[in-house]
Each structure stands twice: as C-alpha cells, then as structure tokens.
Design a protein around this motif. Structure first.
Motif, PDB file in Angstrom:
ATOM      1  N   VAL A 432     -79.482 -27.876  47.962  1.00  0.00           N
ATOM      2  CA  VAL A 432     -79.521 -28.242  49.376  1.00  0.00           C
ATOM      3  C   VAL A 432     -79.941 -29.707  49.549  1.00  0.00           C
ATOM      4  O   VAL A 432     -80.991 -30.003  50.121  1.00  0.00           O
ATOM      5  N   PRO A 433     -79.123 -30.645  49.083  1.00  0.00           N
ATOM      6  CA  PRO A 433     -79.464 -32.057  49.240  1.00  0.00           C
ATOM      7  C   PRO A 433     -79.270 -32.515  50.684  1.00  0.00           C
ATOM      8  O   PRO A 433     -78.666 -31.801  51.503  1.00  0.00           O
ATOM      9  N   PRO A 434     -79.759 -33.695  51.024  1.00  0.00           N
ATOM     10  CA  PRO A 434     -79.475 -34.244  52.357  1.00  0.00           C
ATOM     11  C   PRO A 434     -77.974 -34.400  52.595  1.00  0.00           C
ATOM     12  O   PRO A 434     -77.183 -34.538  51.645  1.00  0.00           O
ATOM     13  N   CYS A 435     -77.591 -34.396  53.851  1.00  0.00           N
ATOM     14  CA  CYS A 435     -76.175 -34.580  54.205  1.00  0.00           C
ATOM     15  C   CYS A 435     -75.664 -35.965  53.827  1.00  0.00           C
ATOM     16  O   CYS A 435     -74.448 -36.177  53.777  1.00  0.00           O
ATOM     17  N   VAL A 436     -76.567 -36.911  53.581  1.00  0.00           N
ATOM     18  CA  VAL A 436     -76.179 -38.273  53.217  1.00  0.00           C
ATOM     19  C   VAL A 436     -76.083 -38.462  51.709  1.00  0.00           C
ATOM     20  O   VAL A 436     -75.882 -39.576  51.235  1.00  0.00           O
ATOM     21  N   VAL A 437     -76.215 -37.394  50.943  1.00  0.00           N
ATOM     22  CA  VAL A 437     -76.181 -37.505  49.486  1.00  0.00           C
ATOM     23  C   VAL A 437     -74.881 -38.171  49.031  1.00  0.00           C
ATOM     24  O   VAL A 437     -73.818 -37.998  49.640  1.00  0.00           O
ATOM     25  N   THR A 438     -74.959 -38.964  47.965  1.00  0.00           N
ATOM     26  CA  THR A 438     -73.787 -39.684  47.462  1.00  0.00           C
ATOM     27  C   THR A 438     -73.123 -38.934  46.324  1.00  0.00           C
ATOM     28  O   THR A 438     -73.710 -38.033  45.710  1.00  0.00           O
TER      29      THR A 438
END
Length: 460
Positions: A432-438
C-alpha cells in the motif's frame, strides 16, 4: 539495523548525505525513542516489548530516521499518506491558513471549510451535497450510524465480520475483527459474512457463486433480524485492514438492491479505500453503486491534520432541515484540516495523482506481484486495485493454511533490514504505497519483497 549506501542516506533537506554520520540528530533519535517508551501509550499493543522506529522526516514515498537512514514507506503509515509525505502544496496551504485563522468554532461559517466541502462533494455522486466533518474515520462512521438511525427511526446496523470501522463506541462494535470483542458496549449491531472467495464461507467455486451465495446469506440475516428494525448496512467498499478484499462482480449492486428492497440505508466506508487508493476518487466508482452515506478520512488530506467526515444524501440531510441534529465536535471542519483538503484534492487532480495510482496498479503492481506469486510458494493469493494490494501467505497452497506468526515476524525483520516499512496483518503483506509512488520505487520494493520472502521461506 544495517546502514544504507550513500545514495540511500538523507541529510536534513531530504537529499543524499554521508553514510555513517553520527551527531546531534542521532542524539535526537535516542531522545525520541526514550521519551516514547517513558510516556507514550500505544494503540492495540502490549506496551512492555515495544521498540518503535523513530521517524525524523519524510518526502514522497520515503521516510528517514534520525541517523539519515531512509525507508520506502510501503505502508503509507496507516494506509493514509496517499499524496505522499510533505507534499509542498499541502504544507504551504496549512501554513497559509495558520497565518490567517488557525482555528474557528464549527457554528461559524468559514470560507476554507466551505471550499473543502464543495471540493469533496464535487467527486461524490449526484444528489449528495452536504458534508458533516469529523476528526477522523472512526467518528465519521459513528456519525453515519447516528444519521442512519435518526433518519430511519430504526436501531440495528448490519456490518461484516471481516471489517474495521474505527475505535469509538459504535464504530468498534460495527467492526468485525477481534478488536470488537473486548469493546462490545454499544447496542444494536449484527454481523454477517461478506464475500471472500479464497476462504469462502459459502463453498463457492467461482466469483459468481460467491456473489450469489453471499447476497442470499445477507438477505437471510436481514429477514431474520426483521428489516423493519434495521437502519443501515455498513460496508467497507474494499475491505482494508481485514485483507484488501475486493468485492466480486455484482456484489455491491446486489447489496444496494437488497437495501432498497427492505428500505434500509447503505453506508459505504471509504476511510481507507477513498481518494485515490484504488486508482479512483472513490472505490465505489469501480462497482456501479451509489450509497446513501459515505464516510471518509485518511486519503482526503493524507492525515497531515486529523480530519474525517460523512457525505450525506440530500433526503437524509433534509431530515434535519427543521429538526436538530444531536451531534457535534469542537473541531468539526477545523480550518487547518480544511486547507489541507482543498490543497490535496487540487493537487491530486492537477498532478494526475489518482491516475498515477491506477497506472501503477495496472501496469506494475498487478504483474509484479503476480510474478512474485509464481516464484514464491508462500504466496497463496494476490488481490487488489490501484495502490491497494495484499499478498496472502500460506504454508501450503493446497490446504491454504496461513503462515505462523513466527514467519511474519521473520518476514518483517527482513523487510525492515532492507529498508522497507511494511504493513503486515495476520498472514498478509499489504502492499500500500502512496499514490505518488514512482516506477523505480515500485521496482525496488518488488525486489525487496522477493529477497525477504526468499529468506523467510527457508524457515517453512
């Protein structure tokens, strides 16, 4: 804890620093840990054995400790930092609001509060034009339950066994997991089994069977309880802490149809699943269903300031046009929280953050986690949407026996050793990473999961 290489070290500005540097920051870390252990009482924990990591800062999908060692935050703290750590537009909005009006009573009109409510309902279904603001997700669910009971004149709330709705009086009793049992002081709560094909309660062999049988079960519970006594069905749109359980096709529309048939309200808990987490503004956008009440918190402002709320269908709101709503909170619509919401939703829209979550899920996490499952015998099932995924871990794929707690402890240690903050629950890794994950961060995380699972599987 092993030290990172130079490229994974951070200085005070969040840029690469010198590995192994010790000094005042390290002393601050020791002090943070000592003060925590001396004075902080932690939630859901036996206190004596706790040894929390002291987080000094964060940026995007990274956090770092006081020694400058950085970690990929693939827990998004508590699955709430959707916009990432220290997003400059959100930080600036909070600072600007604090410089003008840092607090205001909820009885007063406030421009920032109105803007936040308008921005939220702009993503809600038609016919939902009012928002009641709370301090977080638990009291959002608490007040949604209150609204449902007052509007219908009925008492009972039906919710699923595999669920978590918060730690206030009614919300924790609506919760289905173990945390409900020592806290059952609220009245009028009934539980049922929702769909979970991997461990079906209904002996289903397909998603279609699981939907059909789960809906039949729910209808029987409604009938047995007496529909005339039921105010609402409360569901997490996508079950979060209890397993990232994506509802099978037709289930949520089927629940909506049952609610309509029996004159019952439908409350969808979007506290964890909302505002980009599933690659949509709301998780129910994937499922062709419209609720009567929507609860939210977490991703609406990534927890930069505590906030939550209930989006209210117009007929329910109209119940209180000439009747007092018997509820309120001192910090309802707190201006710092409102400013953070306005900035968050604007940044999410203009920077394509929700679309990024959808792309990351479809193009990287879905195939990447499936590849892990093909190579690791402990992965029984992969499921999820957007940046909301779970790996269910088993000792044997044929029996589906969950891995023991010792395995999960060893796995957590290996993930932390490789500088990834995980979200582990029971026998699952929640990815569940941030929505901005690259893309690069996802690739790095997948490699870390691979390595950690390889080591942990040697103990099976």
């Amino acid at each position: 804890m092993t030290q990172l290489s130079d490229e994974n070290r951070l200085d005070d500005a969040g840029t690469a620093g010198t590995a192994g540097t010790k000094g005042p920051a390290s002393a601050d870390g020791a002090l943070a840990h000592a003060l925590d252990r001396a004075h902080v009482f932690h939630s859901w924990s036996a206190q004596a054995a706790l040894d929390p990591i002291a987080i000094a800062g964060g940026l995007g999908s990274l956090v770092w400790d006081f020694d400058g060692t950085s970690y990929l935050d693939f827990a998004s703290q508590l699955v709430n930092v959707n916009i990432g750590h220290r997003h400059p537009r959100v930080v600036a909005a909070i600072q600007a609001q604090a410089d003008v009006l840092p607090t205001v009573a909820p009885a007063n009109a406030n421009l920032t509060r109105g803007q936040a409510a308008s921005a939220i309902v702009g993503h809600a279904p038609a016919g939902m034009s009012k928002v009641f603001f709370t301090n977080g997700g638990a009291d959002a669910n608490e007040n949604a339950i209150r609204l449902a009971r007052l509007h219908t004149g009925r008492d009972k709330i039906l919710s699923a066994y595999r669920s978590y709705h918060g730690n206030t009086g009614a919300a924790v009793v609506a919760t289905g997991d173990w945390r409900r049992i020592p806290n059952e002081f609220a009245r009028g709560h009934v539980h049922f089994f929702g769909p979970y094909l991997y461990r079906s309660e209904f002996w289903a062999a397909s998603p279609e069977q699981e939907t059909e049988r789960a809906l039949r079960h729910l209808e029987h519970v409604l009938q047995a309880e007496g529909p005339q006594s039921v105010a609402a069905i409360l569901l997490e749109t996508v079950v979060g802490t209890a397993g990232v359980l994506v509802p099978p096709p037709g289930y949520l529309p089927g629940v909506r149809a049952l609610a309509d048939r029996y004159g019952v309200l439908l409350i969808l808990d979007e506290v964890m699943a909302g505002f980009g987490r599933t690659g949509a503004w709301f998780a129910f956008d994937h499922f062709d269903v419209t609720p009567d009440l929507i609860t939210f918190a977490k991703g609406v402002n990534s927890g930069y300031v505590p906030v939550g709320g209930v989006i209210i269908a117009d007929p329910i709101a109209a119940t209180f046009d000439h009747r007092v709503f018997p509820g309120g909170l001192t910090y309802s619509g707190h201006p710092l929280a409102m400013a953070s919401i306005v900035a968050t939703l604007d940044a999410m829209a203009t920077e394509g953050i929700v679309a990024n979550a959808a792309r990351i899920g479809a193009d990287l996490l879905a195939p990447g986690l499936a590849d892990l499952a093909a190579r690791h015998r402990s992965i029984g099932e992969v499921r999820g949407l957007g940046v909301f995924w779970a790996l269910e871990l088993v000792t044997d794929r044929a029996t589906r026996e969950p891995v023991p707690a010792a395995f999960m402890g060893a796995l957590k240690a290996e993930l932390m050793r490789r500088h990834l903050l995980p979200f582990l629950a029971e026998n699952r890794i929640h990815v569940v990473p941030p929505c901005v994950v690259t893309d690069d961060e996802v690739a790095r995380a997948l490699a870390i999961y691979d390595e950690a699972l390889t080591v942990a599987e040697a103990t099976l």
